[in-house]
Write an enzyme that holds these catalytic residues in place. Sequence first.
Site, short mmCIF file in Angstrom:
data_model
loop_
_atom_site.label_atom_id
_atom_site.label_comp_id
_atom_site.label_asym_id
_atom_site.label_seq_id
_atom_site.Cartn_x
_atom_site.Cartn_y
_atom_site.Cartn_z
N LYS A 13 -20.58 -0.16 -8.15
CA LYS A 13 -19.43 -0.47 -9.02
C LYS A 13 -19.32 0.55 -10.15
O LYS A 13 -18.24 1.05 -10.46
CB LYS A 13 -19.56 -1.88 -9.64
CG LYS A 13 -19.70 -3.00 -8.63
CD LYS A 13 -19.65 -4.37 -9.32
CE LYS A 13 -20.76 -4.62 -10.30
NZ LYS A 13 -22.11 -4.73 -9.70
N ARG A 88 -19.14 -12.47 -14.60
CA ARG A 88 -20.26 -12.71 -13.69
C ARG A 88 -20.50 -14.20 -13.49
O ARG A 88 -21.41 -14.57 -12.74
CB ARG A 88 -21.52 -12.09 -14.29
CG ARG A 88 -21.97 -10.78 -13.63
CD ARG A 88 -23.14 -10.29 -14.42
NE ARG A 88 -24.02 -9.39 -13.77
CZ ARG A 88 -24.08 -8.08 -14.00
NH1 ARG A 88 -23.21 -7.51 -14.80
NH2 ARG A 88 -25.02 -7.35 -13.44
N ARG A 127 -33.20 4.45 -8.34
CA ARG A 127 -32.32 5.03 -9.35
C ARG A 127 -33.11 5.58 -10.54
O ARG A 127 -34.05 4.95 -11.02
CB ARG A 127 -31.35 3.94 -9.84
CG ARG A 127 -30.42 4.39 -10.94
CD ARG A 127 -29.25 3.49 -11.08
NE ARG A 127 -29.57 2.16 -11.56
CZ ARG A 127 -28.67 1.21 -11.77
NH1 ARG A 127 -27.41 1.45 -11.51
NH2 ARG A 127 -29.03 0.02 -12.21
N ARG A 160 -34.79 2.41 -15.25
CA ARG A 160 -34.44 1.24 -16.06
C ARG A 160 -35.47 0.14 -15.81
O ARG A 160 -35.85 -0.09 -14.66
CB ARG A 160 -33.05 0.73 -15.64
CG ARG A 160 -31.94 1.10 -16.59
CD ARG A 160 -30.59 0.82 -16.04
NE ARG A 160 -30.34 -0.59 -15.73
CZ ARG A 160 -29.16 -1.06 -15.32
NH1 ARG A 160 -28.15 -0.24 -15.18
NH2 ARG A 160 -28.99 -2.33 -15.07
N ARG A 171 -32.49 -10.18 -9.97
CA ARG A 171 -31.06 -9.93 -10.22
C ARG A 171 -30.23 -10.31 -8.99
O ARG A 171 -29.12 -10.84 -9.13
CB ARG A 171 -30.84 -8.46 -10.59
CG ARG A 171 -31.35 -8.13 -11.99
CD ARG A 171 -31.52 -6.64 -12.20
NE ARG A 171 -30.27 -5.92 -12.29
CZ ARG A 171 -30.17 -4.59 -12.16
NH1 ARG A 171 -31.24 -3.87 -11.94
NH2 ARG A 171 -29.00 -4.01 -12.29
P1 AMP Z 1 -25.55 -4.20 -15.06
O1 AMP Z 1 -25.74 -2.88 -15.69
O2 AMP Z 1 -24.13 -4.58 -14.85
O3 AMP Z 1 -26.38 -4.37 -13.81
O4 AMP Z 1 -26.11 -5.29 -16.12
C1 AMP Z 1 -27.44 -5.27 -16.55
C2 AMP Z 1 -27.81 -6.59 -17.15
O5 AMP Z 1 -26.98 -6.89 -18.28
C3 AMP Z 1 -27.68 -7.79 -16.23
O6 AMP Z 1 -28.79 -7.97 -15.37
C4 AMP Z 1 -27.56 -8.92 -17.26
O7 AMP Z 1 -28.81 -9.23 -17.83
C5 AMP Z 1 -26.70 -8.28 -18.35
N1 AMP Z 1 -25.25 -8.47 -18.08
C6 AMP Z 1 -24.32 -7.53 -17.78
N2 AMP Z 1 -23.11 -8.07 -17.64
C7 AMP Z 1 -23.25 -9.39 -17.84
C8 AMP Z 1 -22.35 -10.51 -17.80
N3 AMP Z 1 -21.05 -10.37 -17.51
N4 AMP Z 1 -22.85 -11.73 -18.08
C9 AMP Z 1 -24.17 -11.91 -18.38
N5 AMP Z 1 -25.07 -10.91 -18.41
C10 AMP Z 1 -24.62 -9.66 -18.15
#
Ligand code: AMP
Length: 227
Positions: A13, A88, A127, A160, A171
């Site tokens: 994404k 989410r 990654r 990360r 996740r």
């Molecule tokens: P991402 O980079 O999108 O994979 O997000 C990394 C982390 O940020 C996720 O595993 C969540 O802990 C938090 N996160 C990102 N977006 C959201 C969301 N919309 N709602 C809740 N937690 C989020």
Amino acid sequence: MRIVFLGPPGAGKGTQAEIISKEKKLPHISSGNLLREAVETKSETGRKARDYIEKGLLVPDEIVVDIIKDRILRDDCKSGFILDGFPRTLSQAKVLDEMLKKLGNRLDLVFYFAVSEESVVLRLTGRRICSSCGANYHEKFVPSEKEGICDKCGGTLYQRADDKLETVQERIRVYHEQTEDLIEYYKKSGILKEVVSDVNIEIITKNISDSIESALKKKDLISDGVV
Ligand code: AMP
């Protein structure tokens, strides 16, 4: 165009949002990036969010919703945006709908990135990110020339904390439990488009770009009163 990119972590994404954002001149809003920035600057929000992110859990809705609301209300989002990683949960989706309604808008398209669990694990655990310029690499698929060093700026590459295998598995579990229901939610509202994302990057970009163009044409016809 108001667009959401939906799908499991590691579905591509973020990569597509970057490319499409430049191509269509729409701001790319990544909830994950906004939260990580807050953690880095050690703001109040960042302190609250940090533990959840590191464990691979969702940050509570009220924290994320506030960050996204502030961002969407900025001037550069007046004619649209690409939301990556938000919503989410069903309640985040409803808050977003309400918010856009108040602004006299609504979502135009939701792209659902369909990808196998195997690919997700491979992509995320391999990654690597540059600590200076943020460039993305992959140990196997997009390696840097010198191991651990960024080709673009010479910065050090890191993994990360939430890309470690155990957290990635968590996740994915959280995605199935809390996010997957959104596919049905947006299917019902008739704006969901599925993107098969086990194919190469250029093909995915073309599919998304073509769908946006045809949705734009339809929108123009409607506002011109033709349809
Ligand atoms: P991402 O980079 O999108 O994979 O997000 C990394 C982390 O940020 C996720 O595993 C969540 O802990 C938090 N996160 C990102 N977006 C959201 C969301 N919309 N709602 C809740 N937690 C989020």
